[in-house]
Scaffold this motif. Structure first.
Motif, PDB file in Angstrom:
ATOM      1  N   UNK B 281      -3.180  14.560  52.095  1.00  0.00           N
ATOM      2  CA  UNK B 281      -4.605  14.535  52.425  1.00  0.00           C
ATOM      3  C   UNK B 281      -4.832  13.867  53.782  1.00  0.00           C
ATOM      4  N   UNK B 282      -5.802  14.395  54.523  1.00  0.00           N
ATOM      5  CA  UNK B 282      -6.188  13.755  55.773  1.00  0.00           C
ATOM      6  C   UNK B 282      -7.362  12.842  55.490  1.00  0.00           C
ATOM      7  N   UNK B 283      -7.073  11.570  55.381  1.00  0.00           N
ATOM      8  CA  UNK B 283      -8.122  10.629  55.004  1.00  0.00           C
ATOM      9  C   UNK B 283      -8.567   9.755  56.163  1.00  0.00           C
ATOM     10  N   UNK B 284      -7.890   9.874  57.302  1.00  0.00           N
ATOM     11  CA  UNK B 284      -8.207   8.977  58.407  1.00  0.00           C
ATOM     12  C   UNK B 284      -8.240   9.776  59.698  1.00  0.00           C
ATOM     13  N   UNK B 285      -8.804   9.178  60.738  1.00  0.00           N
ATOM     14  CA  UNK B 285      -9.013   9.841  62.020  1.00  0.00           C
ATOM     15  C   UNK B 285      -9.973  11.015  61.871  1.00  0.00           C
ATOM     16  N   UNK B 286     -10.917  10.887  60.969  1.00  0.00           N
ATOM     17  CA  UNK B 286     -11.955  11.895  60.825  1.00  0.00           C
ATOM     18  C   UNK B 286     -13.168  11.243  60.161  1.00  0.00           C
ATOM     19  N   UNK B 287     -14.138  12.051  59.763  1.00  0.00           N
ATOM     20  CA  UNK B 287     -15.364  11.516  59.169  1.00  0.00           C
ATOM     21  C   UNK B 287     -15.049  10.723  57.899  1.00  0.00           C
ATOM     22  N   UNK B 288     -14.149  11.258  57.079  1.00  0.00           N
ATOM     23  CA  UNK B 288     -13.805  10.583  55.823  1.00  0.00           C
ATOM     24  C   UNK B 288     -13.366   9.144  56.074  1.00  0.00           C
ATOM     25  N   UNK B 289     -12.493   8.983  57.063  1.00  0.00           N
ATOM     26  CA  UNK B 289     -11.991   7.650  57.366  1.00  0.00           C
ATOM     27  C   UNK B 289     -13.110   6.694  57.722  1.00  0.00           C
ATOM     28  N   UNK B 290     -14.013   7.155  58.591  1.00  0.00           N
ATOM     29  CA  UNK B 290     -15.108   6.286  59.003  1.00  0.00           C
ATOM     30  C   UNK B 290     -16.002   5.932  57.828  1.00  0.00           C
ATOM     31  N   UNK B 291     -16.325   6.925  56.996  1.00  0.00           N
ATOM     32  CA  UNK B 291     -17.227   6.668  55.871  1.00  0.00           C
ATOM     33  C   UNK B 291     -16.585   5.682  54.896  1.00  0.00           C
ATOM     34  N   UNK B 292     -15.310   5.877  54.589  1.00  0.00           N
ATOM     35  CA  UNK B 292     -14.638   4.981  53.644  1.00  0.00           C
ATOM     36  C   UNK B 292     -14.597   3.557  54.198  1.00  0.00           C
ATOM     37  N   UNK B 293     -14.105   3.409  55.427  1.00  0.00           N
ATOM     38  CA  UNK B 293     -13.936   2.063  55.969  1.00  0.00           C
ATOM     39  C   UNK B 293     -15.286   1.365  56.155  1.00  0.00           C
ATOM     40  N   UNK B 294     -16.275   2.106  56.616  1.00  0.00           N
ATOM     41  CA  UNK B 294     -17.561   1.449  56.871  1.00  0.00           C
ATOM     42  C   UNK B 294     -18.303   1.147  55.586  1.00  0.00           C
ATOM     43  N   UNK B 295     -18.155   2.001  54.585  1.00  0.00           N
ATOM     44  CA  UNK B 295     -18.770   1.692  53.298  1.00  0.00           C
ATOM     45  C   UNK B 295     -18.203   0.379  52.758  1.00  0.00           C
ATOM     46  N   UNK B 296     -16.898   0.251  52.885  1.00  0.00           N
ATOM     47  CA  UNK B 296     -16.270  -0.985  52.415  1.00  0.00           C
ATOM     48  C   UNK B 296     -16.783  -2.208  53.170  1.00  0.00           C
ATOM     49  N   UNK B 297     -16.890  -2.055  54.487  1.00  0.00           N
ATOM     50  CA  UNK B 297     -17.271  -3.209  55.298  1.00  0.00           C
ATOM     51  C   UNK B 297     -18.742  -3.581  55.081  1.00  0.00           C
ATOM     52  N   UNK B 298     -19.582  -2.596  54.857  1.00  0.00           N
ATOM     53  CA  UNK B 298     -21.010  -2.880  54.751  1.00  0.00           C
ATOM     54  C   UNK B 298     -21.478  -3.102  53.314  1.00  0.00           C
ATOM     55  N   UNK B 299     -20.585  -2.874  52.348  1.00  0.00           N
ATOM     56  CA  UNK B 299     -20.984  -2.980  50.948  1.00  0.00           C
ATOM     57  C   UNK B 299     -21.648  -4.325  50.591  1.00  0.00           C
ATOM     58  N   UNK B 300     -21.120  -5.457  51.048  1.00  0.00           N
ATOM     59  CA  UNK B 300     -21.767  -6.722  50.699  1.00  0.00           C
ATOM     60  C   UNK B 300     -23.226  -6.792  51.134  1.00  0.00           C
ATOM     61  N   UNK B 301     -23.556  -6.119  52.229  1.00  0.00           N
ATOM     62  CA  UNK B 301     -24.935  -6.151  52.697  1.00  0.00           C
ATOM     63  C   UNK B 301     -25.863  -5.387  51.764  1.00  0.00           C
ATOM     64  N   UNK B 302     -25.310  -4.530  50.937  1.00  0.00           N
ATOM     65  CA  UNK B 302     -26.099  -3.834  49.921  1.00  0.00           C
ATOM     66  C   UNK B 302     -26.124  -4.653  48.635  1.00  0.00           C
ATOM     67  N   UNK B 371     -16.680   9.483  65.299  1.00  0.00           N
ATOM     68  CA  UNK B 371     -17.180   8.422  66.164  1.00  0.00           C
ATOM     69  C   UNK B 371     -18.685   8.533  66.331  1.00  0.00           C
ATOM     70  N   UNK B 372     -19.291   7.409  66.679  1.00  0.00           N
ATOM     71  CA  UNK B 372     -20.742   7.299  66.770  1.00  0.00           C
ATOM     72  C   UNK B 372     -21.194   7.305  68.223  1.00  0.00           C
ATOM     73  N   UNK B 373     -22.512   7.337  68.391  1.00  0.00           N
ATOM     74  CA  UNK B 373     -23.070   7.251  69.734  1.00  0.00           C
ATOM     75  C   UNK B 373     -22.729   5.899  70.362  1.00  0.00           C
ATOM     76  N   UNK B 374     -22.585   4.870  69.524  1.00  0.00           N
ATOM     77  CA  UNK B 374     -22.278   3.547  70.070  1.00  0.00           C
ATOM     78  C   UNK B 374     -20.919   3.526  70.769  1.00  0.00           C
TER      79      UNK B 374
END
Lengths: 363, 420
Positions: B281-302, B371-374
């Motif tokens: 499976x391609x889980x990284x270097x694409x949208x999936x990777x960003x969504x997984x990693x960022x969900x994990x990082x931002x989860x406490x804020x939810x 990747x994002x606009x940032x």
């Protein structure tokens, strides 16, 4: 502008704390094994000789933006900065680096050859003091490329013979040249072709053929990691990184020198230093770029010294005890088919082609 | 009928006045108390932002570097296709002489190179040659410039110079919106250079996805936290907070090890014969990777706002609903869930706005599609040095976020958001 002063004042305030002492000297470089090699070859001997305290700052990757911000704030806290030649040219263009006269301000070769002759064509900007020649080239996993190891850079574009992922740098520079060369453009014509819209489309079309097989990197450490993990079967990175991967970490990786692109790295001195600091910086740079010192650095890392007179002095690796000469990108056996980073071309076309490259990546 | 007699305070002035005075005094005292903070925020937050945003329209460099050329060039007709008059060339020669002394001509060259490829080297080259030019002994400046570089006779350079001679420019904002100023006014850039609109859209879509993922994953955890007995919920809370004590870069790099094709997750799936070895499976270097990693990082804020809201919902309500015949699900849906919505609102705003501005994580795990606009803004600030374009992109992003916030307020109501 008042706002500007306000904004940058904060940053400058934080930095004055580190630049207060007169005998402190802040040298900016890339960090990692590269900074370590500079410390051993230049900083330590200079500090022992002159009794100055050298502070290492690992900000070279953002050096241009930071120097511009410091200059706007009117408080430059760096004394000597290690940058790639393309950045040195930009800093010189922006008036952020001071001009150096090689013959009067740098050391002559031991046989009396003038510095400007010793460095030769590598003095690509009035502000730039070359230090090393490095190259961006490919490494491949010996166990994953099949029976015949790749010998040409065009293997990167040959997914039939070498199926699997490859890693390329996430920028147009180098990739566009390789794409055109492997699409049948003669090496001498690459930049003429790349200057046209058709030529750029042609390069993108070639890159399109491998787009699904590419992992794009932005840090020099990425490709060695990807190779070690078996994520990619081949990938581009700096030759020194591959040397460390192969000789120091003993990974099952081979070097593909064909089509390597030479680039330069060296020193600049920021513009607008006080006389004292400027004199100190010049003294350091004169010491650190003399023939012996440049040859010394090659004991610790496999980058070629920028002076012609240093080449014969390159010896053995300091800890591994292997001859360094065959690992230099400039060694005749390695330099059969090379390109030199075209500074003039990319200074003009970088903005334009990069916009297209990013749009192409996002497609 | 009404009592018009003024009520007097003890010192004889009218009560209304005296009240107003004491209120004012209170306000001033309050203002003085927050003055240090206000000043701090103003100096270190508002002022830099205003300054940075101002760069998106600022363009005085052309006028400052070539003051007389700009004046002379104003009357030149770009449509004619002819090079400008001798007077313009002479003005350029004189301006450049001054500019070369302060090395500002190359800065102008890099500025104009954003608009027209090749201007950078044109100015650098001409600057070197103009040093040798004797202003008093030049019969024709036009010929002199032609000898330095033929491009001076082509109208392109002059068109750009004329179009960007103003003190302010909309060029950066146009570029940020994939537009350009062509021969017949504003036009869309060619298909192969369009990028920013796509990136803005992607940033919003992905931030939305990440927010929804955070709600889905965070809600059950927050519910558990709020309902478990104190001892076990404290333990769970530590697990939620643990990521905060680990470096962001370390966490993101850890995801690389887990998600890559030769990584832990793929190895496990292959070992368990769920996926074939040659079809990892391609889980990284694409949208999936960003969504997984960022969900994990931002989860406490939810989780944290959700938890503090849920903590205030008395368990008796659920019991009451059940005692009146509701089953577990109905009681949850009709009684508990509506009361937890303010927590979802607060968490969503936090996660959404944080993720819109994220760039380190997408840079490391996002590949090209994730990747994002940032990431582009960061590129223009630190790499291409096109601070004007970076500022314009930032300004647009700020406006988009404010607009979304306004819409949120209109439809959901910001009063319905609670942090506990």
């Amino acid at each position: 502008m008042k706002m500007k002063t306000l904004m940058l004042g904060g940053a400058a305030f934080a930095m004055t704390a580190t630049a207060a002492m007169a005998e402190d000297m802040t040298i900016v470089s890339w960090g990692g094994a590269y900074s370590a090699s500079q410390k051993a070859a230049y900083h330590d001997p200079y500090a022992a000789k002159e009794g100055v305290n050298i502070i290492n700052d690992e900000s070279s990757a953002e050096a241009v933006a930071k120097l511009r911000a410091m200059s706007e704030a009117g408080n430059t806290t760096w004394d000597v900065v290690d940058v790639v030649a393309a950045d040195a040219i930009r800093l010189c263009d922006e008036g952020l680096a001071m001009e150096i006269d090689a013959d009067t301000q740098l050391a002559d070769a031991p046989d009396g050859t003038k510095a400007s002759v010793d460095f030769g064509d590598l003095l690509v900007s009035e502000c730039f003091i070359p230090q090393i020649v490095y190259s961006t080239t490919f490494g491949y996993r010996k166990d994953l490329v099949g029976a015949t190891a790749p010998t040409s850079v065009c293997s990167v574009f040959d997914t039939a013979a070498y199926p699997g992922k490859r890693s390329l740098e996430k920028r147009p520079i180098n990739n566009m040249e390789w794409a055109l060369m492997c699409d049948g453009v003669a090496k001498a014509d690459v930049y003429d072709v790349l200057a046209t819209d058709e030529g750029q489309s042609r390069a993108f079309a070639k890159l399109d053929t491998i787009k699904d097989d590419v992992i794009w990197w932005s840090a020099g450490a990425d490709t060695p990691q990807l190779l070690a993990d078996g994520e990619v079967i081949m990938g581009s990175t700096y030759n020194g990184r591959l040397f460390a991967l192969i000789e120091e970490q003993k990974q099952n990786v081979g070097m593909l020198w064909d089509g390597q692109v030479f680039d330069l790295d060296g020193w600049i001195i920021p513009a607008g230093l006080s006389d004292e600091r400027k004199a100190r910086a010049l003294d350091y740079v004169k010491f650190a770029t003399d023939t012996q010192r440049l040859a010394d650095q090659a004991k610790y890392i496999s980058y070629g010294p920028a002076r012609a007179s240093s080449a014969p002095l390159v010896g053995q690796h300091a800890t591994l005890g292997i001859d360094m000469a065959p690992h230099m990108p400039t060694d005749p056996n390695n330099a059969k088919n090379t390109l030199l980073y075209n500074y003039g071309f990319w200074a003009d076309y970088r903005d334009d082609i990069d916009a297209k490259f990013q749009a192409w990546l996002a497609k | 009928m009404s009592n018009t007699e003024t009520v007097l305070a003890s010192d004889g002035s009218s009560l209304k006045q005296s009240l107003a005075r004491s209120l004012r005094r209170q306000k001033i005292r309050a203002l003085l108390l927050i003055a240090p903070l206000l000043l701090f925020v103003l100096l270190t937050f508002i002022a830099p932002i205003v300054d940075m945003l101002f760069r998106s329209v600022e363009n005085s460099i052309v006028q400052e570097t070539l003051p007389t050329t700009v004046v002379e060039l104003a009357s030149w007709d770009a449509e004619s296709g002819n090079p400008p008059s001798e007077a313009v060339f002479e003005a350029l020669a004189r301006d450049l002489k001054v500019a070369v002394a302060s090395k500002s001509h190359t800065r102008l060259g890099s500025r104009l190179n954003y608009e027209q490829t090749g201007v950078s080297s044109l100015f650098r080259q001409t600057g070197r040659q103009i040093k040798k030019l004797d202003l008093e002994a030049t019969p024709s400046f036009k010929d002199a410039f032609e000898k330095m570089n033929k491009r001076w006779l082509e109208p392109e350079v002059w068109t750009v110079l004329q179009a960007f001679s103003g003190k302010y420019t909309d060029g950066y904002f146009l570029a940020a919106a994939d537009l350009t100023r062509g021969a017949d006014g504003i036009e869309v850039v060619p298909e192969d250079e369009k990028i920013y609109f796509k990136l803005f859209l992607r940033t919003l879509q992905m931030s939305m996805t990440i927010t929804i993922m955070c709600i889905l994953l965070g809600y059950p955890i927050a519910f558990l936290l709020a309902t478990l007995p104190l001892r076990s919920s404290n333990m769970l809370m530590i697990l939620v907070l643990l990521p905060f004590w680990t470096s962001l870069l370390v966490r993101t790099s850890a995801w690389k090890v887990l998600l890559q094709q030769q990584g832990v997750i793929n190895d496990f799936l292959v070992w368990a014969h769920i996926v074939a070895d040659d079809n990892r499976l391609e889980l990284i270097n694409n949208v999936t990777g960003t969504v997984i990693a960022m969900t994990h990082i931002l989860l406490p804020f939810m989780i944290l706002p959700l938890f503090s809201v849920m903590k205030t919902i008395p368990p008796t309500y659920m019991r009451a609903a059940k005692s009146m015949g509701a089953n577990d699900f109905t009681a949850f849906r009709r009684v508990y869930f509506p009361q937890s919505i303010p927590g979802i609102g607060a968490g969503s705003i936090l996660v959404f706005i944080l993720s819109i501005g994220y760039y380190i994580t997408p840079e490391i795990v996002g590949g090209t599609k994730g990747v994002f606009i940032s990431n582009r803004i960061a590129y223009h600030i630190s790499s291409s040095l096109n601070w004007g374009l970076g500022a314009a992109l930032g300004a647009i992003l700020l406006v988009v976020v404010l607009a979304l916030y306004w819409m949120y307020d209109k439809f959901v109501g910001i009063d319905n958001v609670k942090l506990g």
